[in-house]
Design a protein around this motif. Structure first.
Motif, mmCIF file in Angstrom:
data_model
loop_
_atom_site.group_PDB
_atom_site.id
_atom_site.type_symbol
_atom_site.label_atom_id
_atom_site.label_comp_id
_atom_site.label_asym_id
_atom_site.label_seq_id
_atom_site.Cartn_x
_atom_site.Cartn_y
_atom_site.Cartn_z
ATOM 1 N N HIS A 185 1.046 -0.923 -0.082
ATOM 2 C CA HIS A 185 -0.396 -0.102 -0.364
ATOM 3 C C HIS A 185 0.753 1.287 0.089
ATOM 4 C CE1 HIS A 185 0.395 -0.828 4.198
ATOM 5 N NE2 HIS A 185 0.994 1.072 4.440
ATOM 6 N N THR A 186 -0.047 2.701 -0.466
ATOM 7 C CA THR A 186 0.942 3.379 -0.526
ATOM 8 C C THR A 186 0.857 4.788 1.034
ATOM 9 O OG1 THR A 186 -0.567 5.139 -1.268
ATOM 10 C CG2 THR A 186 0.958 3.685 -2.254
ATOM 11 N N TRP A 187 2.086 5.370 0.669
ATOM 12 C CA TRP A 187 2.548 6.578 2.342
ATOM 13 C C TRP A 187 1.323 6.871 1.948
ATOM 14 C CZ3 TRP A 187 2.543 12.047 2.391
ATOM 15 C CH2 TRP A 187 2.741 12.186 3.675
ATOM 16 N N GLU A 188 0.720 7.757 1.107
ATOM 17 C CA GLU A 188 -0.959 8.241 0.780
ATOM 18 C C GLU A 188 -1.819 8.050 0.770
ATOM 19 O OE1 GLU A 188 2.350 9.597 -1.899
ATOM 20 O OE2 GLU A 188 1.676 7.519 -1.822
ATOM 21 N N GLU A 189 -2.431 7.064 0.677
ATOM 22 C CA GLU A 189 -2.912 5.828 1.718
ATOM 23 C C GLU A 189 -3.306 6.262 3.315
ATOM 24 O OE1 GLU A 189 -4.539 1.799 -0.103
ATOM 25 O OE2 GLU A 189 -2.299 1.232 -0.655
#
Length: 334
Positions: A185-189
């Motif tokens: 998953h991403t940092w933005e999530e």
């Protein structure tokens, strides 16, 4: 370029006098201070936290509702089901959670955090957390926090309505280094979940782990990105290399680097609750932990962590008594 010897004078004028956090460039200067200036840094960080946060130390206990079997690949975590880790999936029942909350409250703790190793909560987990919060609040005089992974906006509001007052979702590291730590998953999530938490009216709790191979520049980036989230609380973890994880062979962060990080994070976030969390026993030891508590830290997790052993609660409470650090009372936290 300003001489690095000026950095603590500038920090005094900015963080201590005005309650303003340092910039990324200034945080980096703090992280680059020579060892002989660490006592001076700790003294200033302590003054900053006393001025803007008060003298009380907030004590918290945590427990895992669901341990292990997580589908994510956070490289530091032994709860991932993708690694050959000794941690196996376990679920606790409501009675066990209530008993754990009672034991935590006996230490003088004001907060009890329910944690689950999941990407995000499904309906079954949300219902179980709702039952747990209701049961705990009916029997124990303690605030309940939660950490259940990524949330939707609706789930965040539901947790608030259930009585969860603070939600933890760590950014873990800076945005630029995050792909080296997590790929599923991403940092933005993670950042988006924190926005949902704030919108719902819960307190935002977000921190991470230092010592995962990031550069000092990235450590400074991380401190400032956390400050931008404006969290009520920042848990500071130090990497405890776990068997079977991709980070198992990383070195433990030296005590000097750990203390510089504590001081730098305090000067980046003068008004934030900065909490000692996992790994302090390895990176800081007893003496370093005491230095941290007199150097910017104003909260602490007592007892064990999710998959690693902490120090006995009594030992930490004795330490705070010896240092004459008052424990925050519940009636001043609500």
């Amino acid at each position: 370029m300003t001489d690095e010897l000026d950095i603590l004078d500038r920090a005094r004028a900015k963080a201590l006098e005005k309650g303003e956090g340092l910039t990324q460039e200034e945080v980096l200067e703090v992280l680059q201070l020579p060892d002989e200036r660490i006592p001076e840094l700790m003294e200033l960080a302590h003054e900053v936290r006393l001025r803007w946060c008060g003298e009380d130390v907030e004590v918290e206990g945590i427990i895992s509702l669901k341990t292990g079997g997580c589908p994510e690949d956070c490289h530091f975590c032994s709860q991932s089901g993708l690694f050959e880790s000794p941690v196996r999936a376990v679920r606790l029942n409501i009675a066990e959670l209530v008993e754990a909350a009672k034991q935590t409250a006996k230490t003088g703790a004001t907060e009890f955090c329910i944690v689950a190793a999941v990407k995000g909560p499904d309906e079954k987990l949300m219902a179980q957390v709702g039952d747990a919060v209701a049961a705990i609040q009916s029997e124990v005089d303690i605030q309940v926090a939660a950490s259940l992974g990524t949330l939707t906006r609706e789930q965040a509001q539901r947790l608030k309505d259930l009585g969860v007052h603070r939600y933890n979702h760590n950014l873990e590291t800076c945005r630029s280094y995050f792909p080296n730590v997590v790929t599923t998953h991403t940092w933005e999530e993670r950042r988006e979940t924190l926005e949902y938490v704030r919108e719902a009216g819960m307190e935002v709790c977000s921190g991470g782990i230092v010592g995962m191979g990031e550069t000092l520049e990235q450590r400074a980036e991380f401190a400032v990105q956390l400050a931008e989230v404006n969290p009520t609380e920042v848990p500071m973890n130090f990497l405890d290399p776990r068997p079977g994880t991709p980070f198992q062979h990383m070195d433990v962060l030296p005590v000097e680097d750990s203390l510089r990080a504590v001081g730098a994070f305090r000067l980046a976030m003068p008004r934030t609750t900065l909490r000692f969390a996992g790994g302090r026993e390895l990176s800081l030891g007893d003496e370093g932990t005491e230095q941290g508590l007199l150097g910017g830290i104003n909260a602490i997790i007592v007892g064990n962590y999710l998959t690693t052993l902490g120090r006995p609660m009594e030992r930490d409470l004795d330490m705070m008594d010896r240092l004459r650090l008052p424990i925050k009372a519940l009636n001043s936290a609500v």
